[in-house]
Write an enzyme that holds these catalytic residues in place. Structure first.
Site, short mmCIF file in Angstrom:
data_model
loop_
_atom_site.label_atom_id
_atom_site.label_comp_id
_atom_site.label_asym_id
_atom_site.label_seq_id
_atom_site.Cartn_x
_atom_site.Cartn_y
_atom_site.Cartn_z
N ASN A 1 0.88 -1.17 0.00
CA ASN A 1 0.00 0.00 0.00
C ASN A 1 0.91 1.22 0.00
OD1 ASN A 1 -1.77 2.06 0.49
ND2 ASN A 1 -2.39 1.36 2.53
N TRP A 2 1.06 1.81 -1.17
CA TRP A 2 1.98 2.94 -1.28
C TRP A 2 1.47 4.18 -0.55
CZ3 TRP A 2 3.92 3.35 -7.10
CH2 TRP A 2 4.65 2.20 -7.41
N LYS A 3 0.21 4.21 -0.23
CA LYS A 3 -0.43 5.40 0.36
C LYS A 3 -0.19 6.60 -0.57
CE LYS A 3 -0.14 3.17 4.81
NZ LYS A 3 -0.02 3.25 6.24
N HIS B 1 -9.47 1.01 4.99
CA HIS B 1 -8.19 1.24 5.67
C HIS B 1 -8.40 2.20 6.85
CE1 HIS B 1 -4.09 2.45 6.50
NE2 HIS B 1 -3.71 1.36 5.87
N GLU C 1 -6.79 4.62 7.87
CA GLU C 1 -6.57 6.04 7.56
C GLU C 1 -7.81 6.64 6.88
OE1 GLU C 1 -2.82 5.47 5.55
OE2 GLU C 1 -1.94 4.92 7.47
N GLU D 1 -5.19 -4.95 10.51
CA GLU D 1 -4.19 -3.91 10.71
C GLU D 1 -4.47 -3.20 12.03
OE1 GLU D 1 -2.19 -2.68 6.74
OE2 GLU D 1 -3.80 -1.29 7.20
N GLY E 1 2.78 2.22 10.75
CA GLY E 1 3.74 3.30 10.62
C GLY E 1 4.44 3.67 11.91
N SER F 1 3.76 -2.26 10.24
CA SER F 1 5.22 -2.30 10.45
C SER F 1 5.84 -3.64 10.07
CB SER F 1 5.56 -1.92 11.89
OG SER F 1 5.12 -0.59 12.17
N GLY G 1 2.95 -1.10 4.21
CA GLY G 1 3.00 0.33 3.94
C GLY G 1 4.42 0.76 3.59
N GLY G 2 5.09 1.37 4.54
CA GLY G 2 6.42 1.96 4.31
C GLY G 2 7.40 1.06 3.58
#
Ligand code: 13P
Length: 250
Positions: A9-11, A95, A97, A167, A173, A212, A233-234
């Site tokens: 998930n590049w966000k 998600h 977010e 999640e 993150g 993470s 994510g990251g």
């Protein structure tokens, strides 16, 4: 036997130049990984670029959200049918977010879930509790409420065409991963909740973990019986790191 799935998930990250570099690096790195399904979920404007680079390369791509409506006067909305036009196979819905920052309620998430299925795509349906919810002992109820909203709208059998992502919000993150045991416990709970309505669907349902995940901790997580891969994510923004995670999935 459920096959593993690892989705990036590049966000809201990337640009034409950095995407080109990341995607072209991923192609040879992921080519030897044939058992795990590898997916990248990119921002809408880069779907065409992603399709152009990844088509026929054994890596799937998807979107990070869609509008719950099919078409019409919804300024700024992007429908599931529109992202399907760009070869997407997956769409993330619910998600944390989106829930926390953009007001996606359980009901809206359920509507988006249905819209994605209707377009012939696979929803990656996210559930997860905040730290306050975990610490106050309501984690189980929160996850059940999020799952039930979707099952009430679409029927448990609709999960047959979906992926669930657990999640925990406190692990996103933050560098603070749920331990394999902590994650396994919730994955088992999710599978159990679905099994109450449909045992067969629950057995086949891929439940992936996000929060993470890195190449260095992925293997222990993916070794747990109910963890069928990851939502990353990251670490999905770094080709070697993402490839390492896909490798850890087998
Ligand atoms: P991180 O891997 O950066 O913790 O993000 C997880 C996530 O939110 C994936 O959807």
């Amino acid at each position: 036997m459920r096959s593993k799935l690892v989705a990036g998930n590049w966000k809201m990250n990337g640009n034409l130049a950095s995407n080109q570099a990341l995607l072209t690096s991923l192609v040879p790195l992921l080519a030897p990984i044939s058992v795990t399904r590898c997916v990248v979920c990119v921002p809408y404007p880069y779907l065409a670029q992603t399709e152009q680079i990844l088509r026929g390369k054994g890596i799937s791509w998807g979107a990070q959200d869609v509008c719950q409506y099919e078409h019409g006067a919804y300024t700024g909305g992007v429908s599931a049918g529109m992202v399907a036009d760009f070869g997407c196979r997956y769409v993330i819905v619910g998600h944390s977010e989106r829930r926390a920052l953009f007001g996606d309620t359980d009901e809206v998430v359920a509507q988006k879930f249905v819209a994605v299925l209707k377009a012939g795509l696979t929803p990656i349906f996210c559930v997860g509790e905040t730290l306050a919810e975990r610490e106050s002992g309501v984690m189980e109820q929160v996850i059940a409420r999020q799952l039930d909203a979707v099952m009430a709208k679409s029927g448990a059998v609709a999960l047959e065409g979906a992926v669930v992502a657990y999640e925990p919000v406190w692990a996103i993150g933050t560098g603070k991963t749920a331990s394999p045991e902590q994650a396994q416990a919730v994955h088992a709970l999710i599978r159990g909740r679905v099994a109450e309505q449909d045992m067969r669907v629950a057995d086949g349902l891929p439940i992936i973990y996000g929060g993470s995940v890195k190449a260095s901790n992925a293997a222990q997580l993916f070794a747990m019986p109910d963890i069928d891969g990851g939502l990353i994510g990251g670490a999905s923004l770094v080709a070697e790191e993402f490839a390492g995670i896909c490798k850890a999935a087998g």
